[in-house]
Write a protein that holds these residues in place. Sequence first.
Motif, PDB file in Angstrom:
ATOM      1  N   LEU A 175      63.750  21.025  19.890  1.00 27.99           N
ATOM      2  CA  LEU A 175      64.788  21.326  20.866  1.00 27.99           C
ATOM      3  C   LEU A 175      64.970  22.831  21.022  1.00 27.99           C
ATOM      4  CD1 LEU A 175      67.416  18.692  19.683  1.00 27.99           C
ATOM      5  CD2 LEU A 175      65.639  18.419  21.425  1.00 27.99           C
ATOM      6  N   PHE A 176      64.942  23.298  22.254  1.00 28.50           N
ATOM      7  CA  PHE A 176      65.036  24.733  22.523  1.00 28.50           C
ATOM      8  C   PHE A 176      66.286  25.059  23.342  1.00 28.50           C
ATOM      9  CE2 PHE A 176      60.685  24.533  21.254  1.00 28.50           C
ATOM     10  CZ  PHE A 176      60.341  25.806  20.826  1.00 28.50           C
ATOM     11  N   TYR A 177      66.926  26.166  22.955  1.00 27.08           N
ATOM     12  CA  TYR A 177      68.064  26.731  23.676  1.00 27.08           C
ATOM     13  C   TYR A 177      67.794  28.199  23.960  1.00 27.08           C
ATOM     14  CZ  TYR A 177      71.586  23.039  22.796  1.00 27.08           C
ATOM     15  OH  TYR A 177      72.315  21.885  22.773  1.00 27.08           O
ATOM     16  N   VAL A 178      68.213  28.689  25.131  1.00 27.52           N
ATOM     17  CA  VAL A 178      68.398  30.126  25.295  1.00 27.52           C
ATOM     18  C   VAL A 178      69.820  30.417  24.824  1.00 27.52           C
ATOM     19  CG1 VAL A 178      66.734  30.424  27.148  1.00 27.52           C
ATOM     20  CG2 VAL A 178      69.105  29.884  27.722  1.00 27.52           C
ATOM     21  N   ALA A 179      70.008  31.535  24.136  1.00 27.36           N
ATOM     22  CA  ALA A 179      71.324  31.897  23.584  1.00 27.36           C
ATOM     23  C   ALA A 179      71.587  33.351  23.941  1.00 27.36           C
ATOM     24  CB  ALA A 179      71.349  31.689  22.074  1.00 27.36           C
ATOM     25  N   THR A 180      72.538  33.586  24.837  1.00 27.75           N
ATOM     26  CA  THR A 180      72.641  34.885  25.493  1.00 27.75           C
ATOM     27  C   THR A 180      74.083  35.297  25.755  1.00 27.75           C
ATOM     28  OG1 THR A 180      71.995  36.069  27.518  1.00 27.75           O
ATOM     29  CG2 THR A 180      72.429  33.729  27.739  1.00 27.75           C
ATOM     30  N   GLY A 181      74.266  36.576  26.027  1.00 26.28           N
ATOM     31  CA  GLY A 181      75.553  37.079  26.475  1.00 26.28           C
ATOM     32  C   GLY A 181      75.744  36.899  27.967  1.00 26.28           C
ATOM     33  N   ARG A 182      74.691  36.527  28.683  1.00 29.85           N
ATOM     34  CA  ARG A 182      74.785  36.332  30.127  1.00 29.85           C
ATOM     35  C   ARG A 182      75.742  35.190  30.461  1.00 29.85           C
ATOM     36  NH1 ARG A 182      68.855  36.480  32.950  1.00 29.85           N
ATOM     37  NH2 ARG A 182      67.910  38.212  31.801  1.00 29.85           N
ATOM     38  N   LYS A 183      76.263  35.218  31.694  1.00 29.81           N
ATOM     39  CA  LYS A 183      77.068  34.097  32.151  1.00 29.81           C
ATOM     40  C   LYS A 183      76.175  32.874  32.343  1.00 29.81           C
ATOM     41  CE  LYS A 183      77.156  35.763  36.964  1.00 29.81           C
ATOM     42  NZ  LYS A 183      76.520  34.721  37.742  1.00 29.81           N
ATOM     43  N   TYR A 184      76.823  31.712  32.436  1.00 32.80           N
ATOM     44  CA  TYR A 184      76.095  30.446  32.414  1.00 32.80           C
ATOM     45  C   TYR A 184      75.081  30.334  33.541  1.00 32.80           C
ATOM     46  CZ  TYR A 184      75.088  25.473  32.489  1.00 32.80           C
ATOM     47  OH  TYR A 184      74.435  24.273  32.498  1.00 32.80           O
ATOM     48  N   SER A 185      75.472  30.681  34.775  1.00 32.84           N
ATOM     49  CA  SER A 185      74.561  30.483  35.904  1.00 32.84           C
ATOM     50  C   SER A 185      73.297  31.319  35.767  1.00 32.84           C
ATOM     51  CB  SER A 185      75.259  30.809  37.227  1.00 32.84           C
ATOM     52  OG  SER A 185      75.700  32.150  37.253  1.00 32.84           O
ATOM     53  N   SER A 186      73.424  32.520  35.182  1.00 36.30           N
ATOM     54  CA  SER A 186      72.254  33.359  34.963  1.00 36.30           C
ATOM     55  C   SER A 186      71.389  32.801  33.837  1.00 36.30           C
ATOM     56  CB  SER A 186      72.699  34.786  34.627  1.00 36.30           C
ATOM     57  OG  SER A 186      71.590  35.605  34.330  1.00 36.30           O
ATOM     58  N   ALA A 187      72.040  32.306  32.771  1.00 35.68           N
ATOM     59  CA  ALA A 187      71.296  31.754  31.633  1.00 35.68           C
ATOM     60  C   ALA A 187      70.532  30.497  32.012  1.00 35.68           C
ATOM     61  CB  ALA A 187      72.260  31.463  30.482  1.00 35.68           C
ATOM     62  N   ILE A 188      71.154  29.628  32.813  1.00 31.44           N
ATOM     63  CA  ILE A 188      70.491  28.374  33.166  1.00 31.44           C
ATOM     64  C   ILE A 188      69.282  28.622  34.059  1.00 31.44           C
ATOM     65  CG2 ILE A 188      71.851  27.822  35.231  1.00 31.44           C
ATOM     66  CD1 ILE A 188      70.797  25.321  32.495  1.00 31.44           C
ATOM     67  N   GLN A 189      69.300  29.691  34.839  1.00 31.97           N
ATOM     68  CA  GLN A 189      68.127  30.033  35.646  1.00 31.97           C
ATOM     69  C   GLN A 189      66.925  30.320  34.758  1.00 31.97           C
ATOM     70  OE1 GLN A 189      69.077  33.265  38.288  1.00 31.97           O
ATOM     71  NE2 GLN A 189      69.848  31.908  39.874  1.00 31.97           N
ATOM     72  N   ILE A 190      67.151  31.076  33.676  1.00 35.82           N
ATOM     73  CA  ILE A 190      66.059  31.378  32.749  1.00 35.82           C
ATOM     74  C   ILE A 190      65.621  30.118  32.017  1.00 35.82           C
ATOM     75  CG2 ILE A 190      65.428  32.664  30.668  1.00 35.82           C
ATOM     76  CD1 ILE A 190      65.562  34.416  33.131  1.00 35.82           C
ATOM     77  N   ALA A 191      66.587  29.317  31.574  1.00 38.97           N
ATOM     78  CA  ALA A 191      66.258  28.081  30.863  1.00 38.97           C
ATOM     79  C   ALA A 191      65.384  27.183  31.725  1.00 38.97           C
ATOM     80  CB  ALA A 191      67.540  27.354  30.459  1.00 38.97           C
ATOM     81  N   ASN A 192      65.718  27.078  32.994  1.00 38.51           N
ATOM     82  CA  ASN A 192      64.950  26.208  33.897  1.00 38.51           C
ATOM     83  C   ASN A 192      63.540  26.725  34.170  1.00 38.51           C
ATOM     84  OD1 ASN A 192      67.025  24.358  34.123  1.00 38.51           O
ATOM     85  ND2 ASN A 192      67.854  25.240  36.002  1.00 38.51           N
ATOM     86  N   LYS A 193      63.329  28.029  33.974  1.00 42.37           N
ATOM     87  CA  LYS A 193      61.971  28.567  34.115  1.00 42.37           C
ATOM     88  C   LYS A 193      61.069  28.061  33.000  1.00 42.37           C
ATOM     89  CE  LYS A 193      63.060  32.853  36.598  1.00 42.37           C
ATOM     90  NZ  LYS A 193      63.016  34.336  36.556  1.00 42.37           N
TER      91      LYS A 193
END
Length: 271
Positions: free
Chosen positions: A38-56
């Motif tokens: 199971l993988f997570y991105v864990a960031t200081g970015r706001k959610y909408s920006s983080a989910i864009q990277i996760a979806n990549k």
Amino acid sequence: MDKHLIFMDIDGTLVNNQQEISKKNKTVINMLQKKGHLFYVATGRKYSSAIQIANKLSEQTQVVASNGSVYSINQTLHKEQLSENALKKIYETTAPKQLPVFFFGEHTVFYTQQLPEYLQKNDQSRIGNSEEDFCFIDSLDTLFSVKNRIINGIIIADNQETELKEIRHILEKSELLSVSSSHPNNIELIPLGINKATAIQAIQKELAIPKERIISFGDGQNDLEMLQASGISVAMGNAVNELKQQATFVTDTNLEDGIANFLINYFNQKE
């Protein structure tokens, strides 16, 4: 092989300077996801920006955003927010010094000074995604009118280290919020008692994965608690020295496929 839970900071860790995920990183991560890890991105970015990277990476990649204030477990979103008293303290402390503050909602950035040109161009991924993401805060009353939409924030001020140190000391002393830094030019503003580690611990408890099978990757000071909450902590080759000293391992830089290289070696040894 037993399922592992893997957390990756984004900026300076998963992506390069052009906000791209390398082909090698993506290939290795996707391969391990297919094996059940199971993988997570864990960031200081706001959610909408983080989910864009996760979806990549994949639709299966989940998110810890806003330095642990927002996180998903099995597609359910959990959220903590800065209190009204914390917002008041931040505004009243920074306004006299005209320090730019950015407050983050899930999809909106609320800013207190004129939006610097370099943020509009180069740091859109870190601060926001489009012009529509931004809302100007011109007073404490305006800030309070959107308080229920604010999760966390950041102060960014280049070449003002003395002022930032003074502000950080005042905010820490207030005991109304948690503070950290992802770069010398900023102060991360986080709900009291919240950080990436608290999100990891909540996810770990829900998914019943032991600490010894948690791997985390980071490069900045705001990744320290995350690494401490992980059984296998990995600092990037470009990480700050404090993080390297605390980590179990140091891998290659974010420009040298540091995440992929470590995971290949780690799981090959396990097999």
